[in-house]
Design an enzyme around this catalytic site. Structure first.
Site, PDB file in Angstrom:
ATOM      1  N   HIS A   1     -15.428  42.878  68.592  1.00  0.00           N
ATOM      2  CA  HIS A   1     -14.260  42.968  67.710  1.00  0.00           C
ATOM      3  C   HIS A   1     -14.228  44.341  67.034  1.00  0.00           C
ATOM      4  CE1 HIS A   1     -11.522  41.078  64.549  1.00  0.00           C
ATOM      5  NE2 HIS A   1     -11.940  42.165  63.921  1.00  0.00           N
ATOM      6  N   GLU A   2     -15.357  44.763  66.479  1.00  0.00           N
ATOM      7  CA  GLU A   2     -15.394  46.050  65.771  1.00  0.00           C
ATOM      8  C   GLU A   2     -15.216  47.211  66.747  1.00  0.00           C
ATOM      9  OE1 GLU A   2     -14.996  45.986  62.743  1.00  0.00           O
ATOM     10  OE2 GLU A   2     -15.646  43.952  62.267  1.00  0.00           O
TER      11      GLU A   2
ATOM     12  N   HIS B   1     -11.611  47.634  67.435  1.00  0.00           N
ATOM     13  CA  HIS B   1     -10.967  48.442  66.391  1.00  0.00           C
ATOM     14  C   HIS B   1     -11.181  49.918  66.693  1.00  0.00           C
ATOM     15  CE1 HIS B   1      -9.543  45.402  63.724  1.00  0.00           C
ATOM     16  NE2 HIS B   1     -10.710  44.992  63.274  1.00  0.00           N
TER      17      HIS B   1
ATOM     18  N   HIS C   1      -5.539  43.840  64.227  1.00  0.00           N
ATOM     19  CA  HIS C   1      -5.680  42.392  64.380  1.00  0.00           C
ATOM     20  C   HIS C   1      -4.450  41.778  65.042  1.00  0.00           C
ATOM     21  CE1 HIS C   1      -8.702  42.792  60.955  1.00  0.00           C
ATOM     22  NE2 HIS C   1      -9.359  42.539  62.069  1.00  0.00           N
TER      23      HIS C   1
HETATM   24 ZN   LIG Z   1     -11.205  43.235  62.372  1.00  0.00          ZN
END
Ligand SMILES: [Zn+2]
Length: 807
Positions: A202-203, A206, A212
């Site tokens: 997830h990071e 980014h 998101h």
């Molecule tokens: Zn996030």
């Protein structure tokens, strides 16, 4: 934008009912568990001897919480099998750390938004540094996440070698990242409890440029945001101090106590969905309870109720996450997926029937009576193909070859995974061969790798075969008839996957899993057989089909334990710094679409040796369990292909991470963060908000950046880690190929190549790769003398010859 919904909201009590999170009887269960603990300890009093390892009674083997990490016994079950701790989601972790970042976990630079800005896209491979303040488990988990990107996309990473753009993974408070390439060294925090594969993915997403899912422009068509349930005016203080405290203070001081910003949407000028549908399953979607005021009341619900259990999944990238990633970066291939075939298409993935044999494999489909493939397990009529070789006719010894197309490996180890069944005679054989380059460029030379014997088992079974191919090759299946007179079946193959990754150390198949889930009570457990790690440690998995006794209902629990084994005498004890990885396989045929659950922890000195009770199924001793009482919810488990063919497949690995203890390398002393960082409250003008002007003009001080600012700049050409760009140091020998020049010897020092240079009588070599040549000082004069002598001699010979000629 942030108005309460027009549609009538379900009553709070109704929403509560849907999301029963904490049962009331939990305290009662904990009391029962303590009683069970005491009973078990009574049984285990006394010290047992096994080999040279003196086994300790259970209570002394207990995992004690260490200050530096929360991976051990946070639940305080200090006298029993240990829960590593319920996996928390990013928003919870960051709240507990006192952070209130933009969208929960984004450190915002004052630039144009990343998603639409081509300048903030990375060039691959992305240089990275694993800072030494990271937990060892986090380092292993990060490398694991890199491997998932390499398996599924063209995203790649390489150790930092002085590049201007790079990501430094550090342990600050919480899990957060910046969005996109910031063209400087940028931080990505994997804090306490963030060291899970999916959270790291997830990071990294980014950092690759994604926001998101629920901040999409069209979000309100798919989910409801319950604005009145979002927490306000609340900021927990952690009171932590130490190396990270300055960063923490900056973050905390500037944080407003407003959490509604986490649910903002952004217009087309800011983000693009890359023409993909709203994805409830995205690893970038918040879970229902993010930033909620009341524990059991959600802040996000989906308009299609089935997806309430899906949003916030932290298994792996979803198919649409992947599609978006591939579109943003124009990925056309992956790094480590060499081949896969489910035989769904008539060209059978370019496989060919061998020419030297006398029989053929046949492509069959599930519509034939009694025939079910593994890809769709008979769910669709007329689809779901497999390959089969009939062994009930013909003569003994007759065989048929099925060969892959020519494959070009990049690494030196591959894992061939496939599903098979052998329903004919026990004398039937399925053999895996490879055809190699015969050094003339022709892929011709056959070598046998592994044989599977017939077993009359009508179940599809998973198999793994390790290959070590370095040049172009084909893999080959040979079906051989053992005894046609006594066979009424054949050999079947399906769902082949060839990856350039190691095969799992242990594979545990649990059949009739729906019955197991139904017929076991909470707290009841199943023990796997004993497997051996590559180093020789005995290990196993404990499955709690309905969770541990202290877990919430509706979850499956998973734990790891050590078994005593054949090699214990010569093995290293206590067994520290090993990462135990348990994976519940999502049995999708295409490895890119698999969303397997991987849970991992790293052993400390308290996780010592197998001890405790003698178990009859392996006639061995077993350590206590370390794991998760709530590894995955039954709802998620039933949704994907975890339970395909009513079979649960669990992989277990146990890898030495000692070489990752020291991974941090000096940087060139550049600012670790771009200037003008923004935290929540100051959003870029493009976002049209920005009521609070909490600007931090100076770069966020990073512990590492400060420490390193004083370090000397080193030239990247000569002193970067001796690493090949496409390889994770985790999976390869840094000395292969030998990076040392001038016949220097390469030594693997904690995963990094270190050159020992040759020193001869006249010359010696120096430099990181022994690239610099020197002449020994004492010999220099002699050498000069020799050369001078040689010139003199030549002159004398020449002048003599000249004089003779003149005469
Ligand atoms: Zn996030």
């Amino acid at each position: 934008m942030r108005k309460p919904k027009v549609r009538a909201a379900p009553k709070k009590s109704e929403r509560k009912k849907v999301f029963q999170k904490r049962p009331l009887e939990k305290a009662q269960k904990e009391r029962e568990a303590r009683a069970v603990d005491r009973l078990e300890q009574e049984l285990l009093k006394g010290t047992m001897k096994f080999g040279k390892v003196v086994l300790q009674p259970l209570e002394e083997l207990t995992v004690r919480p260490r200050r530096s990490t929360s991976r051990d016994a946070p639940g305080g079950h200090a006298d029993h099998d240990t829960d590593v701790g319920e996996q928390k989601d990013i928003s919870e972790i960051n709240l507990a750390a006192g952070l209130n970042l933009f969208q929960g976990d984004i450190l915002l630079p004052r630039t144009r938004n990343a998603l639409r800005d081509p300048a903030s896209r990375w060039k691959f491979p992305i240089p990275y540094i694993l800072a030494d303040n990271l937990d060892l488990n986090a380092k292993g988990a990060i490398l694991n996440a890199f491997e998932m990107f390499r398996l599924k996309s063209c995203v790649d990473f390489k150790p930092y070698e002085g590049e201007s753009s790079y990501i430094i993974f550090q342990k600050f408070s919480g899990c957060w990242s910046m969005v996109g390439d910031q063209h400087g060294g940028q931080n990505l925090s994997i804090g306490e409890r963030c060291d899970y594969k999916a959270i790291i993915e997830h990071e990294i997403l980014h950092a690759l440029g994604f926001y998101h899912e629920q901040s999409r422009t069209d979000r309100d068509d798919y989910v409801d945001i319950w604005w009145d349930e979002i927490m306000t005016g609340y900021l927990r203080q952690t009171g932590k101090s130490g190396e990270n405290s300055m960063a923490e203070q900056y973050l905390r001081v500037l944080s407003p106590t407003d959490y509604e910003h986490n649910f903002n949407t952004y217009d087309d000028n800011t983000i693009t969905d890359l023409n993909t549908p709203y994805d409830y399953e995205s690893v970038m979607h918040y879970g229902p309870f993010s930033f909620n005021k009341n524990e059991s009341v959600p802040t996000i619900t989906t308009k299609i109720p089935e997806f309430n259990a899906i949003i916030g999944q932290r298994l792996d990238l979803s198919a649409i996450d992947l599609m978006r990633l591939n579109r943003m970066y124009n990925c056309t291939a992956t790094h480590t997926l060499l081949d896969h075939c489910a035989f769904e298409k008539t060209n059978i993935c370019g496989m060919i029937q061998g020419t030297i044999d006398d029989a053929d494999w046949v492509r069959g489909d599930s519509s034939q009576p009694g025939q079910v493939d593994h890809t769709l397990v008979g769910q669709c009529k007329g689809a779901g193909y497999f390959m089969s070789f009939n062994t009930s006719s013909g003569v003994t010894g007759e065989g048929a070859l099925l060969e892959s197309r020519i494959l070009y490996p990049k690494r030196k180890q591959q894992c061939l995974q496939f599903f098979y069944k052998m329903t004919g005679s026990p004398a039937d054989r399925l053999e895996v061969w490879v055809r190699r380059d015969d050094s003339t460029g022709k892929v011709r030379k056959l070598t046998k790798i592994q044989t599977f014997q017939g077993d009359s088992d009508h179940n599809w079974k998973i198999a793994h075969v390790t290959l070590n191919e370095e040049k172009k090759f084909r893999y080959v299946f040979l079906g051989a008839k053992g005894d046609p007179g006594n066979s009424d079946g054949g050999i079947y193959l399906d769902d082949i996957t060839l990856t350039e990754t190691p095969c799992p150390a242990g594979v545990w198949t649990i059949r009739n899993i729906s019955q197991v889930l139904e017929n076991t009570v909470q707290g009841e457990r199943l023990l796997s057989p004993r497997f051996y790690s590559s180093e020789g440690y005995g290990l196993g998995v404990t499955l709690y089909p309905n969770g541990r006794i202290t877990s919430n209902p509706g979850y499956l629990g998973l734990a790891f334990h050590l078994y005593s084994g054949d090699n214990d005498m010569i093995l290293e004890w206590p067994v520290e710094n090993r990462q135990a990885i348990m994976t519940i396989l999502d049995q999708e045929p295409d490895a890119r679409n698999r969303m397997s659950l991987s849970m991992m922890f790293t052993t400390s000195k308290y996780q010592t040796s197998p001890g405790g009770r003698l178990y009859t199924h392996c006639n061995c001793f077993r350590s206590i369990d370390w794991g998760w009482g709530q590894a995955i919810s039954h709802q998620l488990l039933k949704r994907r292909s975890f339970l395909k063919d009513d079979t649960l497949i669990i992989f277990v690995d146990f890898q030495d991470l000692t070489h990752l203890t020291k991974t941090e390398v000096p940087t060139s002393g550049r600012s670790m963060m771009p200037r003008g960082l923004l935290l929540q409250g100051q959003e870029p003008l493009a976002l049209g908000e920005g009521s609070r002007k909490a600007v931090m003009e100076e770069s966020l001080p990073s512990g590492l950046g400060q420490r390193q600012a004083s370090r000397q700049k080193r030239s990247a050409e000569n002193t970067g880690p001796v690493e090949d760009h496409n390889w994770s140091q985790y999976f390869r020998d840094p000395c292969d190929p030998n990076p040392c020049q001038n016949e220097g010897t390469c030594v693997n020092v904690k995963g990094m190549a270190s050159c020992r240079c040759v020193s001869g009588h006249a010359f010696f070599y120096t430099g990181e790769r022994c690239q610099a040549t020197h002449v020994h000082g004492s010999l220099l004069g002699l050498l000069i003398g020799c050369v001078a002598g040689l010139i003199f001699l030549t002159f004398v010979v020449f002048s003599n010859t000249y004089q003779k000629l003149r005469q």
